[in-house]
Enzyme design. Sequence first.
Site, PDB file in Angstrom:
ATOM      1  N   HIS A 101       2.706  -1.910  -0.499  1.00 51.27           N
ATOM      2  CA  HIS A 101       1.564  -1.103  -0.930  1.00 51.27           C
ATOM      3  C   HIS A 101       1.745  -0.509  -2.330  1.00 51.27           C
ATOM      4  CE1 HIS A 101      -1.191  -0.490   2.642  1.00 51.27           C
ATOM      5  NE2 HIS A 101      -0.247  -1.269   3.105  1.00 51.27           N
ATOM      6  N   ASP A 109      -3.791   5.074  -2.731  1.00 51.76           N
ATOM      7  CA  ASP A 109      -3.843   4.047  -1.694  1.00 51.76           C
ATOM      8  C   ASP A 109      -4.919   4.451  -0.697  1.00 51.76           C
ATOM      9  OD1 ASP A 109      -3.118   2.674   0.907  1.00 51.76           O
ATOM     10  OD2 ASP A 109      -1.575   1.822  -0.386  1.00 51.76           O
TER      11      ASP A 109
END
Length: 454
Positions: free
Chosen positions: A17, A115
């Site tokens: 990520h 994110d």
Amino acid sequence: MAIHSHIGVLAFPFGSHAAPLLTLVRRLAAASSSRDIIFSFFNTEKSNCAIFSGQEFDNIKAYDVWDGTPEGEAFSGSHFEAMQLFLNATPGNFEKAMKEAESESGMKISCLLTDAFLWFACDMAEARRVPWVAFWTAASCSLSAHMYTDQIWSMLRSIDAAEREEKALAFVPGMSSIRFSDLPGEILPEKSESPLAIMIYKMVQKLPKSTAVVLNSFEEIDPLITNDLKSKFQNFLNIHLSILSGDPPILSGDSGQECLSWLKKQRHASVVYISFGTVTTPQPEELAALAEVLETGEFPFLWSMRDNAKKLLPEGFLNRTSKFGMIVSWAPQPKVLENPSVGVFITHCGWNSVLESISSGVPMICRPFFGDQSLNSRMVEAVWKIGVGLEGGVFTKNGTIEALHYIMSNETGKAIRENINKLKQKAENSVKLDGSSTKNFKALLELLKSSTGV
């Protein structure tokens, strides 16, 4: 005098990520200047150490946030236990580091770029009265599946278990070839109470409030899905980072340079490249089956494998295959896939890997493990038709031989290569001056610049 913007970047420090989020930030930083915009990158110390390397831009500064491990203790639990500790520490750990960044810079944070998993950033942005830009690190198909969670649950209640495996998601635009069995486990009701599933469901509820949702992809890969998601968000911006930004330099003498030198000596489209990402290793019996096929068929291969996994290979395999194969602990994957000697990519179907394979025009053999990987695999095989799955979904001797011959054969592999080269061309067109990714990137940069810190 230029308007200053201070962008707070909040990373999710697990899996793959944080790295693509930093790639996006580096690209934005390079397109602006420290007089226009500064970025404070908030991430755990371990993840920051892994993704930051070499000379950084003057307008990016990394800050470490607490990972949730009790002070003075060494963490020895599982990947998912580490994730739970981190989530328990949020958002307080981020708030503390953000105050430090604001104090050091003398500027209030004017926008949150995070994110998408970090759903609480929506509330943080609202409290600060600043925009929230959410970065989804996976494919548009998986985001779409999550956005339709309530409808999927409703459909599941109306069918019996026997129908479930092959029942298609015909009600989701662009996903009529997707089956319920292809969906990420976190969408299904039986896993809905897991910490990851709860986090994603909260994200689904918050994302429509975002100023923009950004993806590392290109619009043309899934036009129906793209158009549907555009109707759900204020701004839905696909930006193909893999070919929009340059790769970090490969240091001479490391395994990266070594494997690239080895590839130069191989025949065109002859090499089997194998990588299962940074988290997963197949079971020993699967590794044995794959190794046997490579050895008996004498397929030239490059295998990126962590050192601790090598002991799971059959005894003597490394020595017996040293004349035609190579195993490295790390490979510069985009550079490897670009090499004309690579003919097929055996992959876990993580989104970064799929996108890099498309960008290089390399067909895939798919062995998904968890998360969005099964959905990506189904898209690769049934929708885009740029690769194949394995019989039974796992490595067996016969199934692996069949998949390799199917891809590597001039006859059966021709259509797959044509399909992936067409998709590669669309990806390249998206980053041209008038391409969709270029336009979306400029729109994002303007959005960030227009946010002002006080």
